[in-house]
Design a protein around this motif. Structure first.
Motif, PDB file in Angstrom:
ATOM      1  N   ARG A  34      55.786  -0.582  41.111  1.00 31.49           N
ATOM      2  CA  ARG A  34      56.011  -1.674  42.052  1.00 31.49           C
ATOM      3  C   ARG A  34      54.803  -2.616  42.155  1.00 31.49           C
ATOM      4  O   ARG A  34      54.945  -3.751  42.580  1.00 31.49           O
ATOM      5  CB  ARG A  34      56.397  -1.120  43.421  1.00 31.49           C
ATOM      6  N   THR A  35      53.615  -2.152  41.747  1.00 29.84           N
ATOM      7  CA  THR A  35      52.445  -3.041  41.807  1.00 29.84           C
ATOM      8  C   THR A  35      52.278  -3.841  40.524  1.00 29.84           C
ATOM      9  O   THR A  35      51.581  -4.841  40.489  1.00 29.84           O
ATOM     10  CB  THR A  35      51.159  -2.220  42.001  1.00 29.84           C
ATOM     11  N   GLY A  36      52.898  -3.402  39.448  1.00 27.30           N
ATOM     12  CA  GLY A  36      52.735  -4.073  38.169  1.00 27.30           C
ATOM     13  C   GLY A  36      51.462  -3.680  37.451  1.00 27.30           C
ATOM     14  O   GLY A  36      51.185  -4.174  36.349  1.00 27.30           O
ATOM     15  N   ARG A  37      50.666  -2.792  38.059  1.00 21.91           N
ATOM     16  CA  ARG A  37      49.389  -2.412  37.441  1.00 21.91           C
ATOM     17  C   ARG A  37      49.497  -1.134  36.629  1.00 21.91           C
ATOM     18  O   ARG A  37      48.568  -0.750  35.932  1.00 21.91           O
ATOM     19  CB  ARG A  37      48.318  -2.244  38.524  1.00 21.91           C
ATOM     20  N   HIS A  38      50.613  -0.468  36.734  1.00 20.13           N
ATOM     21  CA  HIS A  38      50.793   0.793  36.014  1.00 20.13           C
ATOM     22  C   HIS A  38      52.082   0.707  35.191  1.00 20.13           C
ATOM     23  O   HIS A  38      53.156   0.437  35.737  1.00 20.13           O
ATOM     24  CB  HIS A  38      50.856   1.963  36.997  1.00 20.13           C
ATOM     25  N   LEU A  39      51.950   0.905  33.916  1.00 14.72           N
ATOM     26  CA  LEU A  39      53.081   0.734  33.005  1.00 14.72           C
ATOM     27  C   LEU A  39      53.406   2.043  32.302  1.00 14.72           C
ATOM     28  O   LEU A  39      52.507   2.813  31.956  1.00 14.72           O
ATOM     29  CB  LEU A  39      52.756  -0.311  31.931  1.00 14.72           C
ATOM     30  N   LYS A  62      57.341   7.756  21.218  1.00 19.47           N
ATOM     31  CA  LYS A  62      56.112   8.203  21.871  1.00 19.47           C
ATOM     32  C   LYS A  62      56.043   7.530  23.236  1.00 19.47           C
ATOM     33  O   LYS A  62      56.526   6.419  23.414  1.00 19.47           O
ATOM     34  CB  LYS A  62      54.890   7.804  21.038  1.00 19.47           C
ATOM     35  N   LEU A  63      55.428   8.232  24.165  1.00 21.93           N
ATOM     36  CA  LEU A  63      55.346   7.710  25.531  1.00 21.93           C
ATOM     37  C   LEU A  63      53.877   7.597  25.943  1.00 21.93           C
ATOM     38  O   LEU A  63      53.097   8.535  25.753  1.00 21.93           O
ATOM     39  CB  LEU A  63      56.096   8.639  26.486  1.00 21.93           C
ATOM     40  N   PHE A  64      53.517   6.449  26.485  1.00 20.81           N
ATOM     41  CA  PHE A  64      52.164   6.203  26.968  1.00 20.81           C
ATOM     42  C   PHE A  64      52.250   5.706  28.404  1.00 20.81           C
ATOM     43  O   PHE A  64      53.267   5.150  28.824  1.00 20.81           O
ATOM     44  CB  PHE A  64      51.476   5.105  26.141  1.00 20.81           C
ATOM     45  N   ARG A  65      51.174   5.892  29.124  1.00 21.03           N
ATOM     46  CA  ARG A  65      51.023   5.139  30.357  1.00 21.03           C
ATOM     47  C   ARG A  65      49.818   4.226  30.205  1.00 21.03           C
ATOM     48  O   ARG A  65      48.869   4.541  29.472  1.00 21.03           O
ATOM     49  CB  ARG A  65      50.925   6.044  31.595  1.00 21.03           C
ATOM     50  N   TRP A  66      49.890   3.097  30.852  1.00 24.46           N
ATOM     51  CA  TRP A  66      48.834   2.093  30.778  1.00 24.46           C
ATOM     52  C   TRP A  66      48.453   1.756  32.207  1.00 24.46           C
ATOM     53  O   TRP A  66      49.306   1.386  33.015  1.00 24.46           O
ATOM     54  CB  TRP A  66      49.357   0.855  30.047  1.00 24.46           C
ATOM     55  N   ASP A  67      47.184   1.952  32.523  1.00 24.92           N
ATOM     56  CA  ASP A  67      46.723   1.755  33.902  1.00 24.92           C
ATOM     57  C   ASP A  67      45.478   0.882  33.888  1.00 24.92           C
ATOM     58  O   ASP A  67      44.398   1.341  33.493  1.00 24.92           O
ATOM     59  CB  ASP A  67      46.403   3.113  34.547  1.00 24.92           C
ATOM     60  N   ASP A  68      45.647  -0.361  34.284  1.00 26.87           N
ATOM     61  CA  ASP A  68      44.508  -1.291  34.348  1.00 26.87           C
ATOM     62  C   ASP A  68      43.687  -1.262  33.062  1.00 26.87           C
ATOM     63  O   ASP A  68      42.446  -1.213  33.104  1.00 26.87           O
ATOM     64  CB  ASP A  68      43.615  -0.961  35.555  1.00 26.87           C
ATOM     65  N   GLY A  69      44.341  -1.268  31.940  1.00 30.17           N
ATOM     66  CA  GLY A  69      43.644  -1.338  30.661  1.00 30.17           C
ATOM     67  C   GLY A  69      43.377   0.001  30.006  1.00 30.17           C
ATOM     68  O   GLY A  69      42.917   0.056  28.868  1.00 30.17           O
ATOM     69  N   VAL A  70      43.661   1.084  30.707  1.00 24.10           N
ATOM     70  CA  VAL A  70      43.436   2.417  30.127  1.00 24.10           C
ATOM     71  C   VAL A  70      44.760   2.950  29.578  1.00 24.10           C
ATOM     72  O   VAL A  70      45.743   3.058  30.321  1.00 24.10           O
ATOM     73  CB  VAL A  70      42.880   3.396  31.184  1.00 24.10           C
ATOM     74  N   LEU A  71      44.757   3.271  28.285  1.00 26.29           N
ATOM     75  CA  LEU A  71      45.970   3.769  27.641  1.00 26.29           C
ATOM     76  C   LEU A  71      45.892   5.283  27.486  1.00 26.29           C
ATOM     77  O   LEU A  71      44.905   5.812  26.982  1.00 26.29           O
ATOM     78  CB  LEU A  71      46.122   3.126  26.264  1.00 26.29           C
ATOM     79  N   THR A  72      46.942   5.968  27.917  1.00 27.18           N
ATOM     80  CA  THR A  72      46.962   7.432  27.853  1.00 27.18           C
ATOM     81  C   THR A  72      48.257   7.886  27.206  1.00 27.18           C
ATOM     82  O   THR A  72      49.344   7.525  27.676  1.00 27.18           O
ATOM     83  CB  THR A  72      46.871   8.049  29.268  1.00 27.18           C
ATOM     84  N   ARG A  73      48.147   8.664  26.161  1.00 29.45           N
ATOM     85  CA  ARG A  73      49.342   9.224  25.520  1.00 29.45           C
ATOM     86  C   ARG A  73      49.821  10.427  26.328  1.00 29.45           C
ATOM     87  O   ARG A  73      49.033  11.299  26.687  1.00 29.45           O
ATOM     88  CB  ARG A  73      48.996   9.655  24.090  1.00 29.45           C
TER      89      ARG A  73
END
Lengths: 166, 358
Positions: B324-329, B337-348
């Motif tokens: 809902r904030t748009g900062r976490h993808l 493959k699934l990743f999360r992206w948080d303020d520029g940090v990419l995590t598999r």
């Protein structure tokens, strides 16, 4: 040169131009209709390509993609006309080991349940053997669309082919 | 690539070794050009008229005068950053809902571990997934007999157990795209109409409170929908109309679902650059945006690509889901493959998921 000779020459040139792509056209027609109907569909596609050959522009795409797009369109019309519920048997029973036949039949049935767009993408990429870029040219859409469509198709196939792929 | 990709590749190769006979072609059946030249002026005029009519009626995808199969150009992908080790806290929702071959399940957003068993409906496999409420509520579609698509709602409790309820039943087949509005009140899904030819999608929006439904239709011949994303106003829906193998214009569109109208192709396709094509369009906070390579860039309503909003996404992005904030993808790739992206940090994240949402 007489008119007859000129026309014969034009048909000869057309035939030479089409020749390298006939096998791919036949494969796509077989996959989308049936082995029995494939020759008729290719013949219809060639007649159409001959009539429309003046509209082909090589700067806008390869001959193969143009011809395969016509085949795909003819297949759709052919299936609508003939009311084929599903393509006929595509497996060469004599040539393949029985395990391969079983697996291919499972895959065939699952592919037959895909949406038309997904099915065309799967047939072009995996069975006709085109690259994503080539399939995109045939389907007249972007590479991203083909990738998405293939991904959607695999997602749909996954539960049905889980046992086959393991 | 996935096992299924490899399976199809091998089956295709095996099939091609059996399909090596060129077609029998009757070259003499090609129409004679001379016949036209010898026709009377009346016949020639009639033939010309037929040609004109054909030129109008023939699907535009075969007419290479205006839109030929030009190979799509894609931007050079930026080097994909190596996934970072999972830090202790990344912020954002604690959970997300994910879909795999076993069904729908809730997943710990930090560790990627599943919360309990996957849920499914009487052995059926859901075909699409959407989530809301920070990954605690999920919606999944199931095809039912009688040309119906059923939408089930799952709420995960603090003890990580789910309760499934019937959220909606929609006339149609194969609900393959679904999205729930940020406020959780509206659900958009695509279905194939019961009387269709399997090449057309309808758009249905369900009010989850009143259960009222609205339906929009597309092109008559071939018209597929994908990439549903609700705007922050909870009424604008963005989506991609894909007329693959048929006529019409490909590209993202914006539909005001509270305005009158029954056509989802009436809103003009945003004239995005060709390399975007269908692409991935999303709402990055209040900003309409598009994924280009490994970047998210702003997208104006006139289709112009603007500033870089986010960098460092993986290559080959298939879908992006924002919190809902748009900062976490949550980012899924074409290789599942699934990743999360948080303020520029990419995590598999571990596991193979075909869809994920929070």
């Amino acid at each position: 040169m007489t008119a007859d000779a000129g026309e014969a020459s034009a048909i000869g040139d057309f035939r030479e131009w089409v020749q390298p792509h006939l096998l791919a056209m036949s494969r796509l027609a077989t996959r989308l209709t049936s082995a029995a109907d494939s020759d008729d569909v290719v013949q219809e596609a060639l007649v159409r390509a001959w009539r429309k050959r003046a509209s082909y522009d090589e700067s806008r795409g390869s001959a193969q993609s143009w011809l395969l797009a016509i085949v795909a369109d003819r297949c759709r019309r052919h299936r609508t006309r003939a009311r084929h519920p599903e393509p006929a048997e595509l497996i060469d029973l004599a040539a393949a080991p029985s395990r391969d036949v079983d697996r291919s039949l499972d895959i065939e049935r699952a592919i037959g349940r895909l949406s038309r767009r997904q099915r065309i993408a799967v047939e072009l990429h995996y069975y006709v053997g085109l690259s994503v870029a080539e399939a995109a040219a045939v389907m007249r859409c972007s590479e991203g669309t083909v990738k998405s469509t293939l991904s959607d198709a695999r997602r749909r196939l996954l539960p049905e082919l889980q046992e086959v792929s393991s | 690539m996935t096992d299924l990709d490899e399976l199809l590749r091998r089956d295709g190769e095996r099939w091609r070794t059996t399909a090596t006979t060129p077609p029998r072609v009757d070259w003499s059946a090609l129409p004679s050009r001379r016949r036209t030249a010898n026709l009377s002026w009346l016949m020639a005029a009639a033939t010309a008229a037929v040609v004109v009519v054909l030129a109008i009626l023939v699907p535009t995808w075969l007419d290479h005068g205006t839109s030929a199969p030009a190979p799509a150009h894609r931007p050079s992908p930026s080097p994909s950053p190596a996934p970072a080790p999972a830090p202790k806290s990344l912020g954002g929702p604690a959970s997300f809902i994910a879909l795999n071959h076993a069904g729908v399940t809730q997943v710990d957003a930090l560790t990627g571990e599943t919360h309990g068993m996957s849920v499914t409906e009487a052995g059926r496999h859901p075909t699409a997934l959407a989530a809301t409420d920070d990954g605690n509520v999920g919606y999944a579609t199931y095809s039912e007999s009688g040309c119906r698509v059923r939408v089930d709602r799952y709420r995960w409790t603090s003890s990580h157990t789910s309760e499934g309820t019937d959220a909606a039943t929609v006339a149609g087949m194969k609900g393959e795209a679904i999205a729930v509005s940020p406020d959780g009140h509206l659900l958009a899904l695509s279905v194939m109409p019961c009387n269709g030819n399997g090449s057309v999608d309808d758009l249905v929006v369900v009010d989850l409170d009143s259960h009222q439904q609205r339906r929009w239709t597309g092109y008559d011949d071939v018209s597929f929908l994908s990439g549903f994303q609700w705007g922050p106003d909870n009424q604008t829906l963005s989506y991609i109309v894909n007329p693959c193998c048929g006529g019409g214009t490909e590209g993202p569109r914006l539909l005001n679902t509270s305005a009158p109208g029954t056509s989802y192709v009436k809103p003009r396709a945003l004239p995005v650059p060709e390399e975007i094509g269908r692409g991935v369009v999303l709402w990055y906070g209040d900003q309409l945006a598009v994924v280009m390579g490994t970047e998210i860039r702003s997208l104006t309503r006139s289709g112009q690509v603007g500033e870089v909003l986010a960098r460092g996404l993986p290559n080959d992005v298939a879908d992006v889901d924002t919190d809902r904030t748009g900062r976490h993808l949550l980012v899924t790739t074409f290789g599942h493959k699934l990743f999360r992206w948080d303020d520029g940090v990419l995590t598999r994240l571990p596991g193979g998921w075909v869809d994920a949402s929070w």
